[in-house]
Write an enzyme that holds these catalytic residues in place. Structure first.
Site, short mmCIF file in Angstrom:
data_model
loop_
_atom_site.label_atom_id
_atom_site.label_comp_id
_atom_site.label_asym_id
_atom_site.label_seq_id
_atom_site.Cartn_x
_atom_site.Cartn_y
_atom_site.Cartn_z
N THR A 189 -56.34 44.43 -3.46
CA THR A 189 -57.56 45.09 -3.87
C THR A 189 -57.40 45.62 -5.29
O THR A 189 -56.33 46.08 -5.65
CB THR A 189 -57.84 46.24 -2.90
OG1 THR A 189 -57.85 45.70 -1.58
CG2 THR A 189 -59.17 46.90 -3.16
N ASP A 247 -50.51 44.18 0.09
CA ASP A 247 -51.88 44.67 0.21
C ASP A 247 -51.90 46.04 0.89
O ASP A 247 -52.71 46.28 1.79
CB ASP A 247 -52.73 43.66 0.97
CG ASP A 247 -54.23 43.87 0.73
OD1 ASP A 247 -54.58 44.56 -0.26
OD2 ASP A 247 -55.03 43.36 1.52
N ASP A 260 -52.61 44.25 9.26
CA ASP A 260 -53.14 43.32 8.28
C ASP A 260 -52.08 42.78 7.33
O ASP A 260 -51.91 43.28 6.22
CB ASP A 260 -54.27 43.98 7.48
CG ASP A 260 -55.29 42.95 7.04
OD1 ASP A 260 -54.88 41.79 6.86
OD2 ASP A 260 -56.47 43.29 6.88
N LYS A 320 -52.95 49.58 1.34
CA LYS A 320 -54.09 50.41 0.95
C LYS A 320 -54.58 51.10 2.23
O LYS A 320 -54.25 50.65 3.34
CB LYS A 320 -55.21 49.58 0.31
CG LYS A 320 -55.66 48.44 1.18
CD LYS A 320 -56.73 47.60 0.52
CE LYS A 320 -57.09 46.43 1.40
NZ LYS A 320 -58.14 45.58 0.92
N ASN A 339 -55.81 49.22 5.39
CA ASN A 339 -54.89 48.40 6.19
C ASN A 339 -53.89 49.23 6.99
O ASN A 339 -52.90 48.71 7.47
CB ASN A 339 -54.12 47.43 5.27
CG ASN A 339 -55.03 46.34 4.75
OD1 ASN A 339 -56.08 46.08 5.32
ND2 ASN A 339 -54.64 45.71 3.66
P1 AMP Z 1 -60.04 44.08 10.92
O1 AMP Z 1 -60.73 42.83 11.26
O2 AMP Z 1 -58.56 44.00 11.08
O3 AMP Z 1 -60.45 44.62 9.58
O4 AMP Z 1 -60.50 45.16 12.01
C1 AMP Z 1 -61.81 45.69 12.05
C2 AMP Z 1 -61.75 47.10 12.55
O5 AMP Z 1 -61.32 47.14 13.92
C3 AMP Z 1 -60.77 48.00 11.82
O6 AMP Z 1 -61.38 48.54 10.72
C4 AMP Z 1 -60.41 49.03 12.86
O7 AMP Z 1 -61.34 50.08 12.87
C5 AMP Z 1 -60.51 48.27 14.16
N1 AMP Z 1 -59.18 47.80 14.60
C6 AMP Z 1 -58.56 46.67 14.20
N2 AMP Z 1 -57.38 46.54 14.81
C7 AMP Z 1 -57.23 47.61 15.62
C8 AMP Z 1 -56.19 48.05 16.51
N3 AMP Z 1 -55.07 47.34 16.67
N4 AMP Z 1 -56.36 49.20 17.18
C9 AMP Z 1 -57.50 49.93 16.99
N5 AMP Z 1 -58.51 49.58 16.17
C10 AMP Z 1 -58.39 48.42 15.48
#
Ligand code: AMP
Length: 309
Positions: free
Chosen positions: A200, A164, A182, A166, A169
């Site tokens: 996707t 995945d 991810d 993209k 991620n």
């Molecule tokens: P996710 O649930 O993994 O899609 O995370 C949601 C959003 O949180 C992402 O789109 C990032 O903007 C932010 N995010 C997730 N993991 C991190 C990380 N380890 N460090 C900084 N921002 C993060």
């Protein structure tokens, strides 16, 4: 948010060559702690919202180590039927150690939530940068592609396929280096190849669209799609409707806008190949002339002041 009976679980490792040893360079690992709970962390600003919960900036109280805490709601995970996927994501990501793969230090849970202790990526999503800048220059694209190819090569050496890849991620660290995040769709490459339809639409390789067996070469196709999107600002098979996208992917029908260099065209065309066995292997992608020459120029673009001296 605090609930007291949260417990930490050491993820199970299927890869005996890569045991779950604490990484001494990371204070959160270094504690050798067997029971994390929400009380061990000071919670800071929200970093983003995901489908199943939210991500917060957080600090481990004892070490003051900054991490990203992903909080997932069990009810939403159950509703989405993704508990197995999460378990797989945790098991795989927790055992990978590569500078361009986001570390997962551990997890714990309480009655309603699952918490993932993640490496913090201060520059956030690559996707947002790409939308803001529209396209990346050839040196920056090549640098990102080299880092992703190197991380995927490492994953494949551990029999892990990401499946995945993209822009959504991919995260960026403080220095602007890639962190693959991810691993929700990743699999330990099985002995028999799998036919699950995942990923996707724009990044799906022809063999997955046609529900044929697939293997690690799905990640090579995605690398080609990604490189194209970095340079052009849109994916190569984008169409008004899903059916047309499918058709364009399965016939590998794409064109380059005039500004894309010969070297980049050659690199992308070696990855976007219908026959998975004929795609450029990652070792060769890493030594491709365009990747080598352009990524060498990326520091000049990221730190132009160096040239003034
Ligand atoms: P996710 O649930 O993994 O899609 O995370 C949601 C959003 O949180 C992402 O789109 C990032 O903007 C932010 N995010 C997730 N993991 C991190 C990380 N380890 N460090 C900084 N921002 C993060």
């Amino acid at each position: 948010m605090a609930e007291s009976n949260a417990t930490y679980q050491q993820p199970i490792c299927h890869d005996s060559s890569h045991p779950a040893k604490p990484d001494l360079s990371h204070p959160v690992d270094n504690t050798n702690k067997s029971h994390w709970s929400i009380d061990d962390f000071e919670i800071g600003k929200p970093l983003g919202k995901g489908k199943f919960g939210n991500v917060f900036l957080a600090r481990e109280k004892k070490s003051k180590y900054i991490i990203a805490l992903k909080v997932l709601f069990k009810s939403q995970l159950q509703k989405g039927g993704v508990e197995h996927q999460l378990r797989r994501e945790v098991e795989i990501q927790a055992h990978l150690r590569h500078p361009n793969i986001l570390r997962l230090y551990g997890y714990f849970y309480d009655d309603r939530r699952v918490y993932l202790i993640l490496e913090y990526a201060p520059r956030g999503e690559l996707y947002k940068q790409l939308r803001a800048q529209r396209t990346f220059s050839e040196p920056i694209s090549a640098k990102y592609i080299r880092q992703i190819a190197d991380a995927l090569n490492y994953c494949h050496s551990k029999a892990v396929i990401h499946r995945d890849i993209k822009p959504e991620n991919l995260l960026l660290d403080f220095f602007g280096n890639i962190k693959i995040a991810d691993f929700g769709w990743s699999v330990h490459a099985p002995t028999s190849r799998r036919t699950t339809l995942c990923g996707t639409l724009d990044y799906l390789p022809p063999e997955m669209i046609n529900s044929k067996p697939h293997d690690k070469s799905v990640d090579l196709w995605s690398l080609g799609v990604l490189c194209y999107e970095f340079l052009c600002g849109y994916p190569p098979f984008e169409s008004e409707d899903q059916q047309s996208t499918y058709t364009r992917i399965t016939t590998c029908s794409f064109n380059f806008p005039p500004h894309v260099s010969e070297g980049a065209r050659n690199f992308i065309s070696l990855l976007l190949v219908i026959d998975p066995t004929k795609r450029l292997p990652l070792d060769n992608a890493l030594t491709h002339q365009w990747v080598v020459d352009q990524s060498a120029k990326s520091d000049d673009q990221m730190f132009p002041q160096r040239n003034d001296k």
